[in-house]
Design a protein around this motif. Sequence first.
Motif, mmCIF file in Angstrom:
data_model
loop_
_atom_site.group_PDB
_atom_site.id
_atom_site.type_symbol
_atom_site.label_atom_id
_atom_site.label_comp_id
_atom_site.label_asym_id
_atom_site.label_seq_id
_atom_site.Cartn_x
_atom_site.Cartn_y
_atom_site.Cartn_z
ATOM 1 N N ALA A 278 0.813 -1.227 0.000
ATOM 2 C CA ALA A 278 0.000 0.000 0.000
ATOM 3 C C ALA A 278 0.840 1.266 0.000
ATOM 4 N N THR A 279 2.129 1.147 0.206
ATOM 5 C CA THR A 279 2.998 2.330 0.267
ATOM 6 C C THR A 279 3.503 2.695 -1.121
ATOM 7 N N THR A 280 3.465 3.974 -1.452
ATOM 8 C CA THR A 280 3.929 4.443 -2.760
ATOM 9 C C THR A 280 5.241 5.214 -2.620
ATOM 10 N N VAL A 281 5.938 5.365 -3.741
ATOM 11 C CA VAL A 281 7.176 6.142 -3.756
ATOM 12 C C VAL A 281 6.903 7.593 -3.376
ATOM 13 N N ASP A 282 5.781 8.163 -3.855
ATOM 14 C CA ASP A 282 5.444 9.542 -3.516
ATOM 15 C C ASP A 282 5.305 9.726 -2.009
ATOM 16 N N GLU A 283 4.724 8.736 -1.350
ATOM 17 C CA GLU A 283 4.550 8.835 0.101
ATOM 18 C C GLU A 283 5.895 8.744 0.826
ATOM 19 N N ILE A 284 6.769 7.898 0.322
ATOM 20 C CA ILE A 284 8.100 7.780 0.931
ATOM 21 C C ILE A 284 8.855 9.095 0.798
ATOM 22 N N ALA A 285 8.813 9.691 -0.401
ATOM 23 C CA ALA A 285 9.500 10.959 -0.625
ATOM 24 C C ALA A 285 8.925 12.054 0.268
ATOM 25 N N ALA A 286 7.603 12.099 0.379
ATOM 26 C CA ALA A 286 6.968 13.120 1.200
ATOM 27 C C ALA A 286 7.347 12.946 2.669
ATOM 28 N N ARG A 287 7.388 11.687 3.144
ATOM 29 C CA ARG A 287 7.756 11.441 4.539
ATOM 30 C C ARG A 287 9.193 11.901 4.809
ATOM 31 N N ALA A 288 10.065 11.750 3.820
ATOM 32 C CA ALA A 288 11.468 12.169 3.977
ATOM 33 C C ALA A 288 11.663 13.659 3.710
ATOM 34 N N GLY A 289 10.602 14.331 3.230
ATOM 35 C CA GLY A 289 10.686 15.766 2.986
ATOM 36 C C GLY A 289 11.412 16.134 1.713
ATOM 37 N N VAL A 290 11.359 15.250 0.690
ATOM 38 C CA VAL A 290 12.023 15.520 -0.584
ATOM 39 C C VAL A 290 11.036 15.280 -1.727
ATOM 40 N N ALA A 291 11.453 15.678 -2.923
ATOM 41 C CA ALA A 291 10.612 15.479 -4.098
ATOM 42 C C ALA A 291 10.760 14.050 -4.624
ATOM 43 N N ARG A 292 9.801 13.637 -5.417
ATOM 44 C CA ARG A 292 9.814 12.297 -6.013
ATOM 45 C C ARG A 292 11.086 12.073 -6.835
ATOM 46 N N ARG A 293 11.501 13.102 -7.587
ATOM 47 C CA ARG A 293 12.692 12.947 -8.424
ATOM 48 C C ARG A 293 13.956 12.738 -7.579
ATOM 49 N N THR A 294 13.956 13.304 -6.368
ATOM 50 C CA THR A 294 15.094 13.086 -5.461
ATOM 51 C C THR A 294 15.161 11.617 -5.056
ATOM 52 N N PHE A 295 13.991 11.026 -4.802
ATOM 53 C CA PHE A 295 13.973 9.599 -4.464
ATOM 54 C C PHE A 295 14.620 8.785 -5.571
ATOM 55 N N PHE A 296 14.244 9.061 -6.820
ATOM 56 C CA PHE A 296 14.747 8.256 -7.938
ATOM 57 C C PHE A 296 16.197 8.580 -8.299
ATOM 58 N N ARG A 297 16.753 9.632 -7.753
ATOM 59 C CA ARG A 297 18.184 9.860 -7.909
ATOM 60 C C ARG A 297 18.986 8.895 -7.038
ATOM 61 N N HIS A 298 18.336 8.355 -6.018
ATOM 62 C CA HIS A 298 19.026 7.476 -5.076
ATOM 63 C C HIS A 298 18.610 6.013 -5.198
ATOM 64 N N PHE A 299 17.362 5.763 -5.601
ATOM 65 C CA PHE A 299 16.873 4.385 -5.697
ATOM 66 C C PHE A 299 16.042 4.221 -6.961
ATOM 67 N N ARG A 300 16.075 3.010 -7.488
ATOM 68 C CA ARG A 300 15.284 2.728 -8.689
ATOM 69 C C ARG A 300 13.874 2.255 -8.359
ATOM 70 N N SER A 301 13.649 1.794 -7.133
ATOM 71 C CA SER A 301 12.334 1.278 -6.753
ATOM 72 C C SER A 301 12.190 1.360 -5.243
ATOM 73 N N LYS A 302 10.976 1.153 -4.764
ATOM 74 C CA LYS A 302 10.753 1.267 -3.320
ATOM 75 C C LYS A 302 11.387 0.110 -2.557
ATOM 76 N N GLU A 303 11.471 -1.086 -3.170
ATOM 77 C CA GLU A 303 12.116 -2.184 -2.455
ATOM 78 C C GLU A 303 13.615 -1.973 -2.310
ATOM 79 N N GLU A 304 14.199 -1.236 -3.264
ATOM 80 C CA GLU A 304 15.628 -0.951 -3.178
ATOM 81 C C GLU A 304 15.933 -0.018 -2.011
ATOM 82 N N ALA A 305 14.953 0.778 -1.617
ATOM 83 C CA ALA A 305 15.162 1.731 -0.523
ATOM 84 C C ALA A 305 15.349 1.042 0.822
ATOM 85 N N ILE A 306 14.974 -0.209 0.918
ATOM 86 C CA ILE A 306 15.138 -0.934 2.174
ATOM 87 C C ILE A 306 16.603 -1.244 2.440
#
Length: 280
Positions: free
Chosen positions: A51-79
Amino acid sequence: MPKAAKTPRATSPSDAPESAAGTRAAAQRLKMRRELATAAMELFASKGYEATTVDEIAARAGVARRTFFRHFRSKEEAIFPDHDDTLVRAEAVLNAAPPHEHPLDTVCRGIKEVMKMYAGSPAVSVERYRLTREVPTLREREIASVARYERLFTRYLLGHFDERDHHDGNDDPLLAEVAASAVVTAHNHVLRRWLRAGGRGDVEAQLDHAFAIVRETFGSGIGAGRPAPSSSSSSSSPAAPEPAPVVRSSTAGDVVVAVARTDAPLDEVMRTIQQALTKG
């Protein structure tokens, strides 16, 4: 075969600032990756992985979606934000190993970089372990990370056999791969036990005990190569004593016990066991 010494690179006054800037950038990158990973795990724990989306992860960390994808290719990789950096540190341990150190001991020191990564944040590591057990996608990602360490250590160990002894039928690649897998398996056994205990216990002592077992089992043959038969021996020389068998087996009731030297060929071990089973 001795390696040629590297020529030191000439340094300039600008090297130090560039190095410092690179170190700061790497530290900032790792900090952001860890913040994203923390946000991801908090959301996975509260909402569930699916149920968790990349947009929600980025928002929780206080960054934009594109910032997330500069560091990870997918949400499972963020673990798993630290595996890339840990792999680099493990390789650095291998490259800087002192010449007198046994290669298997070097590999054991290298894999300790992984344990340091987990032990640095016990609560996060325990939660990550829980998630990887529950979510097949995360478990597959963790398995892929383990395989990268095994390949690194296998290449290192194989490089410490006698190069002249590599030929068809040689067991060096087998021994190197099995020994590397044994080191990683011993590490992961201790790590899982530590995680199941909530990140408590003397994990360093447990690791050293596990590595001592691996060293005793696989230590011979690595680093020394196999001596070539001497061509100078004379037929008039006294006969050498009969060598002890590399594999022995005994049968007691319904149990077959086989004892093999660590340098025994695998096919000979299997043949001895098969013969014992047939006789039984």
